[in-house]
Design a protein around this motif. Structure first.
Motif, PDB file in Angstrom:
ATOM      1  N   THR A 138     -34.380 -65.115  32.003  1.00 17.76           N
ATOM      2  CA  THR A 138     -33.568 -63.921  32.222  1.00 17.76           C
ATOM      3  C   THR A 138     -32.156 -64.121  31.682  1.00 17.76           C
ATOM      4  O   THR A 138     -31.583 -63.231  31.031  1.00 17.76           O
ATOM      5  CB  THR A 138     -33.510 -63.584  33.721  1.00 17.76           C
ATOM      6  OG1 THR A 138     -34.824 -63.318  34.206  1.00 17.76           O
ATOM      7  CG2 THR A 138     -32.631 -62.367  33.975  1.00 17.76           C
ATOM      8  N   SER A 192     -34.286 -68.929  36.598  1.00 19.61           N
ATOM      9  CA  SER A 192     -33.672 -67.738  35.989  1.00 19.61           C
ATOM     10  C   SER A 192     -33.391 -67.898  34.499  1.00 19.61           C
ATOM     11  O   SER A 192     -32.893 -66.958  33.861  1.00 19.61           O
ATOM     12  CB  SER A 192     -32.348 -67.419  36.704  1.00 19.61           C
ATOM     13  OG  SER A 192     -32.552 -67.153  38.069  1.00 19.61           O
ATOM     14  N   ALA A 207     -32.088 -63.823  27.945  1.00 17.77           N
ATOM     15  CA  ALA A 207     -32.142 -62.422  27.517  1.00 17.77           C
ATOM     16  C   ALA A 207     -30.787 -61.752  27.710  1.00 17.77           C
ATOM     17  O   ALA A 207     -30.304 -61.031  26.822  1.00 17.77           O
ATOM     18  CB  ALA A 207     -33.223 -61.685  28.299  1.00 17.77           C
ATOM     19  N   GLN A 208     -30.149 -61.963  28.853  1.00 12.62           N
ATOM     20  CA  GLN A 208     -28.868 -61.327  29.139  1.00 12.62           C
ATOM     21  C   GLN A 208     -27.773 -61.803  28.194  1.00 12.62           C
ATOM     22  O   GLN A 208     -26.847 -61.050  27.883  1.00 12.62           O
ATOM     23  CB  GLN A 208     -28.465 -61.613  30.589  1.00 12.62           C
ATOM     24  CG  GLN A 208     -29.358 -60.922  31.613  1.00 12.62           C
ATOM     25  CD  GLN A 208     -29.041 -61.346  33.038  1.00 12.62           C
ATOM     26  OE1 GLN A 208     -28.403 -62.380  33.277  1.00 12.62           O
ATOM     27  NE2 GLN A 208     -29.489 -60.557  33.998  1.00 12.62           N
TER      28      GLN A 208
END
Length: 273
Positions: free
Chosen positions: A191, A188, A194-195
């Motif tokens: 991701t 992950s 990015a978050q």
């Protein structure tokens, strides 16, 4: 090591668990060292090891930055952090220091900015992983790097598959999940970057280890034993069920010691600021 008091740390805080952490760090030493070299960690750099545990990765950093550099480790476990600093100083790495600090409780990271902010097997444990990753990114100096390595536990298996290993894995996954861990945090990472506002990683890396079942099952055994109080406390299993799973794992590995066994994947991602 986890760096949180608001989140429950599933593993025991015992001398046996600390030794397991040291042994685990030695397994992944080459994979981490390769990434430190990949991002060009150089003499004189200022480094942070977030969730430093027993300080094994701080040693790798100290060897690269030399006496002119600085290596800071932070961990919520004050006694383990102090022990890590003492061990590093005894080995001659006087440029190392450790700080007891809860990354989930404070917006800023102490001592920054850093040329390298590193975390290994930290986000795995944290329900607040995006917020913590954002704080780590904010502690990176311009031109510096954020480097994160974390596990994907889904790969742990023998070939052919073993019901005993599958049951041990079920208990481990269930317990980690009950306290808010992400057993696939490594996969992950893009991701999460990015978050957290870090952006797409500049690069990713996957490191693995294939062992014999006769040897590798000890890693699974030690993790499950360390998780046992949390498994019981969260109703994942009874003491009898955990002991039965441990006994069957040992018996199965003894019957089939030469089966290949895949460890978790250690997945890395990095970003230059």
């Amino acid at each position: 090591m986890i760096s949180s008091t608001s989140a429950e740390y599933a593993l025991r805080r015992t001398p046996e668990e600390y030794e397991r952490l040291r042994a685990q760090a030695r397994v992944w030493e080459a994979a981490t060292g390769r990434l430190l070299d990949r991002i060009g960690l150089a003499a004189g750099a200022r480094c942070l090891d977030a969730g430093c545990g027993p300080g094994e990765t701080m040693r790798l950093m100290a060897l690269r930055v030399g006496p002119a550099g600085r290596v800071t480790g932070i961990d919520v476990d004050a006694s383990l952090a102090a022990s890590a600093q003492e061990t590093l100083h005894e080995a001659g790495h006087r440029q190392c220091r450790t700080i007891a600090h809860d990354l989930t409780a404070y917006e800023s990271v102490p001592g920054g900015p850093y040329d390298l902010v590193f975390a290994r097997l930290l986000l795995f444990h944290l329900p607040e992983r995006v917020a913590v990753l954002r704080r780590l990114w904010n502690a990176v100096a311009p031109g510096g790097h954020l480097l994160v390595q974390d596990y994907d536990l889904s790969t742990v298996a023998t070939l052919p598959s073993s019901p005993a290993m599958d049951e041990a894995g079920r208990l481990i996954f269930g317990t980690f999940g009950a306290v808010g861990c992400d057993v696939r945090a490594g996969t992950s990472l893009p991701t999460l970057f990015a978050q957290a506002g870090v952006g797409a990683p500049d690069g990713t890396d996957v490191a693995g280890r294939v062992d014999s079942y006769g040897s590798g099952h000890r890693m699974v055994d030690s993790v499950l034993r360390s998780l046992m109080p949390a498994a019981l406390g969260h109703g994942v299993a009874t003491a009898r069920e955990v002991e039965s799973a441990l006994a069957e794992l040992e018996a199965d590995a003894t019957r089939n010691p030469d089966r290949p066994m895949l460890w978790p994947l250690m997945i890395g991602a990095w970003k230059k600021r």
